[in-house]
Design an enzyme around this catalytic site. Structure first.
Site, PDB file in Angstrom:
ATOM      1  CG  HIS A 124      56.559  48.381  42.836  1.00 41.63           C
ATOM      2  ND1 HIS A 124      56.485  49.469  43.843  1.00 41.63           N
ATOM      3  CD2 HIS A 124      57.396  48.822  41.751  1.00 41.63           C
ATOM      4  CE1 HIS A 124      57.321  50.317  43.375  1.00 41.63           C
ATOM      5  NE2 HIS A 124      57.692  50.300  42.034  1.00 41.63           N
TER       6      HIS A 124
ATOM      7  CE  LYS B 141      44.448  51.768  50.729  1.00 41.80           C
ATOM      8  NZ  LYS B 141      45.808  51.748  50.532  1.00 41.80           N
ATOM      9  NE  ARG B 142      46.122  48.386  42.016  1.00 40.77           N
ATOM     10  CZ  ARG B 142      46.339  47.022  42.242  1.00 40.77           C
ATOM     11  NH1 ARG B 142      45.938  46.067  41.717  1.00 40.77           N
ATOM     12  NH2 ARG B 142      47.411  46.803  43.122  1.00 40.77           N
TER      13      ARG B 142
ATOM     14  CE  LYS C  68      45.641  47.878  46.314  1.00 34.45           C
ATOM     15  NZ  LYS C  68      46.923  48.361  46.869  1.00 34.45           N
TER      16      LYS C  68
ATOM     17  CB  THR D 243      52.586  56.014  48.373  1.00 34.31           C
ATOM     18  OG1 THR D 243      51.629  56.036  47.115  1.00 34.31           O
ATOM     19  CG2 THR D 243      53.869  55.424  48.039  1.00 34.31           C
TER      20      THR D 243
ATOM     21  CE  LYS E  57      50.448  59.738  47.542  1.00 38.13           C
ATOM     22  NZ  LYS E  57      49.878  59.081  46.477  1.00 38.13           N
TER      23      LYS E  57
END
Length: 831
Positions: free
Chosen positions: A357, A545-546, A551, A653, A657
């Site tokens: 991942h 998100k985290r 990110k 993901t 969504k």
């Protein structure tokens, strides 16, 4: 009676009977919490009938079974999902209405299960749903965390971690405790080798921890199939401990019990200290040992020959956390079943498969040899033997190439490399997006790919459209069903039939009205929770998100600061109003990520209280982000922030969504963003920034100078300086970490390099938003081409291509060929 055939009257009477049986009082005297408990228990009873039938049928037919090992399963609330999957949601709502009860009120009583944190756990939960929905005999294996990760509270702008006491009722309404299926897991001690005709390994003086399984049923969508998620809890049988040997009282025994059971207290113990690392390693072994012992016990009960194992069982390693499945299965086959090494290794490799991942080196787990050897002596012996044999094999193939062999060794630099162990011990290794898999093959794991190219494959992630569209966005789901019929729920690629409605202004108006309804719902929540009024006509721009440097929440903040600076200079500037929404947790030991949360909240306070900008922008950080929050935020969002540094995000993901709910992506060509662009069309996404190839070349060859960019862009220089020059009403050093990361440490994730491109993309997005019908067309094209990203398609690919399971025609084959080709361009174009 089948659940879907139950009448409203029958359901109402069953609910009243369950209330009285559970709580010993009439309906009129029960609280909403008690009503929820009774309703969930009633639904569980209905599911249990299908569970018994499913298990009975499989006991006769013996289909191949897959066991999905994951450290996280972020399920969210299950009441509504189970009602939908049983086909009785409307029946339940009507029955409760006759009693003066709103179903939504009871749904809100359920706690989110604290079994995961981010995308890894949400992905695993989607996969459980799809396994049951498409009829695969499959099960999840995880840990029953008492407190989950943590409950996030924002105090003074800072993240504070509180215990997430989601099991405050001491039991989970959906679970079945199975004490008769408990197993023992061993830690510590020593291994004595006995040679008496045949070598035996005798593990002595170990700590024995009891693993008790709790099974959570997972119902398939209207197909009467129920799989299970087996969660393991660490327990101690105190009846076997004599108080007298612990100081003539039971305090020591009770203390020991609490100490052992803390093994499954929390997800991801803080590993910034040695004790935390040990606890993480214990958790990971506890998961795989308990799971594999249970799996092998069941297998040997129904099958006579161990040679049948790979044909009847598939065990999947989800990321490196369960990688100890490799030596643990070897231990069981050798020590418990009496096989020789070569036969055990052959069965192990053919049974196990592994999903990678990440390409981030820090996320590819490594454990100190000394820790592994002390905590898991027999497992370390097996790992050491695997390493010796593997390196010998590499030497035979690449004689004299010490650098290559060292880079592939399972034990190197006094560390056990878990990704290497998982690759060596599995017959399949897959990435989770086309670009991710190509990077693994060509860069991160190139040596492994060169050695065994047949092992590597791609399976792009997916999400369950039943939760993330049918349940989370019921008005949109109803519109879709009214427009193209209900078959899309079973065959999600039928959503492509919506595409022609891009020319229907009436349909687009309805689509816009549904989005507005969802935005009003979110705005109401924000006002009630944070006392902030947001403009529902503004662009709802969500970055949930985290919290992690790659990110790039900080890049988003820098754009907001620049936009704010422009408004401060000219409050009458004609911009489309914006509401920027953030959510996510930072790991307790991740200092910079926690400072990012403080930065977002500090900026929010400054902007939201500045009357001079006339409320044209608002910033919100929604605390304790979880699945239920995502179900509220995603249907209401206009723009989806997917702005990771290209090549760093494996797939994502959340992007899927948002796409499925009609939000338009602004993002880099990273992870599944590429496949979203190819599916929806390049005109229906806002792309910016460096390509993956450009990023990787900077990492390989250098040549990047953050100072040059900082000095060449006045807007950027202003924003970066504002981090430390007193612009914010905090200590000037509060955000020094971010300032130094950008300049002193040369901007590892290329925020400065991508800043101008990102701002330009944001401007394009805002301009397009001004044209209602162009924007709604973009939203529709995203929805219409989101079906390929259903986890039904993903799991069909796993089942057919990796696990070799008997399966109906894979879901993706029901897509139109031209749609499939648009999603799968030439691989080499990515990097």
């Amino acid at each position: 009676m089948k659940p879907e055939n139950i009448t409203v009257t029958e359901f109402k009477e069953a609910f009243i009977a369950k209330i009285e049986a559970m709580h010993g009082k009439p309906l009129s005297q029960t609280s909403d919490r008690e009503k929820f408990q009774a309703l969930a228990a009633l639904v569980r009873d209905l599911i249990s009938k299908n569970l018994i039938t499913t298990n009975s049928q499989r006991a006769k037919e013996h289909p191949k079974q897959v066991y999905y090992l994951s450290i996280e399963f972020l399920l969210g609330r299950l009441l509504e999902t189970n009602l939908v999957n049983l086909g009785i949601r409307d029946t339940c709502a009507k029955a409760l209405s006759l009693l003066g009860i709103e179903l939504g009120t009871l749904i809100d009583q359920e706690e989110d299960a604290g079994l995961g944190n981010g995308g890894l756990g949400r992905l695993a939960a989607c996969y459980l749903d799809s396994m049951a929905a498409i009829g695969l005999a499959g099960h999840g294996c995880g840990l029953r965390y008492r407190y989950g990760l943590f409950e996030q509270r924002i105090i003074g702008g800072y993240q504070h971690e509180l215990p997430d006491n989601w099991l405050k009722d001491r039991s989970y309404v959906w679970e079945y405790r199975r004490p008769d299926e408990k197993v023992a897991v061993r830690f510590g001690g020593a291994v004595r080798v006995q040679t008496n005709g045949k070598t035996r390994f005798i593990h002595e003086n170990y700590e024995r921890v009891i693993a008790v399984p709790y099974d959570v049923p997972v119902a398939g969508y209207k197909n009467e199939i129920v799989n299970t998620l087996r969660l393991w809890s660490a327990e101690v049988d105190v009846s076997h401990h004599n108080c007298c040997i612990h100081g003539n009282d039971c305090n020591s025994v009770i203390g020991y019990k609490h100490g052992v059971e803390s093994l499954t207290d929390i997800l991801y113990p803080n590993d910034t200290h040695y004790e935390g690392k040990v606890l993480r390693l214990k958790q990971q072994y506890f998961l795989v040992s308990a799971s594999l012992q249970s799996i092998m016990k069941s297998f040997r009960l129904h099958h006579h020959s161990l040679s049948e194992l790979p044909d009847t069982i598939a065990v999947h390693i989800n990321d490196t956390h369960p990688a100890l499945a490799v030596p643990e299965l070897m231990r069981i086959l050798i020590d418990d079943c009496g096989l020789g090494w070569d036969d055990a290794w052959d069965l192990t490799v053919r049974t196990l498969s592994y999903t990678n991942h990440t390409v981030l080196p820090e996320a590819l787990e490594k454990w100190p040899v000394g820790m592994m050897e002390h905590l898991l002596p027999r497992i370390y012996m097996i790992i050491n033997e695997i390493n010796e044999r593997y390196c010998r094999q590499l030497w035979d193939k690449f004689p004299g190439d010490w650098d290559r062999i060292r880079s592939m060794a399972i034990i190197a630099d006094n560390q056990v490399h878990m990704a290497h162990l998982a690759i060596a011990g599995s017959h399949s290794v897959n990435g989770v997006a086309e670009i991710h898999t190509q990077i693994l093959k060509k860069s991160v794991m190139n040596n492994f790919y060169t050695h065994t190219p047949g092992k590597f494959t791609n399976v792009t992630n997916g999400i369950t459209h039943r939760r993330w569209l049918l349940t989370a966005n019921p008005m949109l789901a109803d519109l879709i069903t009214e427009t193209i019929g209900p078959d899309w729920v079973e065959y999600p690629c039928n959503l492509a039939q919506l595409a022609p409605y891009a020319k229907d202004t009436g349909f687009l108006d309805t689509l816009a009205n549904i989005k507005m309804h969802n935005k009003l719902k979110l705005a109401k929540y924000i006002k009630a929770k944070y006392n902030v009024v947001v403009d529902v006509k503004s662009i709802f721009d969500s970055h949930i998100k985290r919290i992690h440097a790659y990110k790039r929440q900080t890049l988003n903040v820098m754009h907001i600061m620049d936009l704010y600076n422009r408004l401060r200079e000219n409050p009458n500037l004609d911009i489309v109003p914006r509401t920027f929404i953030f959510g996510g947790k930072a790991a307790p030991g991740y200092y910079r990520a926690k400072k990012t949360i403080k930065l977002i909240n500090t900026l929010a306070d400054k902007i939201n209280n500045d009357k001079s900008i006339k409320d044209k922008i608002k910033v919100l950080f929604l605390e304790n982000y979880n699945v239920s929050h995502a179900e509220l935020i995603i249907p209401a969002s206009d723009a989806s922030e997917q702005i990771s540094t290209a090549s760093r995000e494996a797939s994502g993901t959340g992007n899927m969504k948002f796409m499925m709910n009609g939000a338009v992506t602004i993002g880099t060509l990273d992870g599944a963003n590429i496949e979203i662009r190819n599916a929806a069309g390049a005109d229906n996404i806002f792309v910016f920034g460096l390509s993956a190839e450009e990023v990787l070349n900077y990492y390989r060859y250098g040549g990047y100078n953050a100072w040059d960019i900082y000095n060449s862009d006045p807007r950027l220089k202003t924003v970066v300086d504002q981090l430390v020059n007193g612009f914010f009403p905090v200590d000037p050093d509060e955000f020094r970490t971010h300032h130094e990361a950008l300049l002193r440490h040369n901007d590892e994730y290329f925020l400065l390099k991508d800043f101008a491109s990102y701002v330009a993309a944001q401007c394009r997005l805002a301009e397009v938003y001004r044209d209602k019908y162009i924007w709604q067309k973009m939203c529709l094209m995203n929805i219409a081409h989101s079906g390929w990203f259903s986890s039904d398609r993903t799991f069909s690919e796993y089942a057919v291509d990796i696990w070799e399971m008997d399966q109906p025609v894979p879901i993706w084959r029901r897509c139109q060929p031209e749609d499939y080709e648009r999603v799968m361009p030439e691989h080499d174009a990515y990097i």
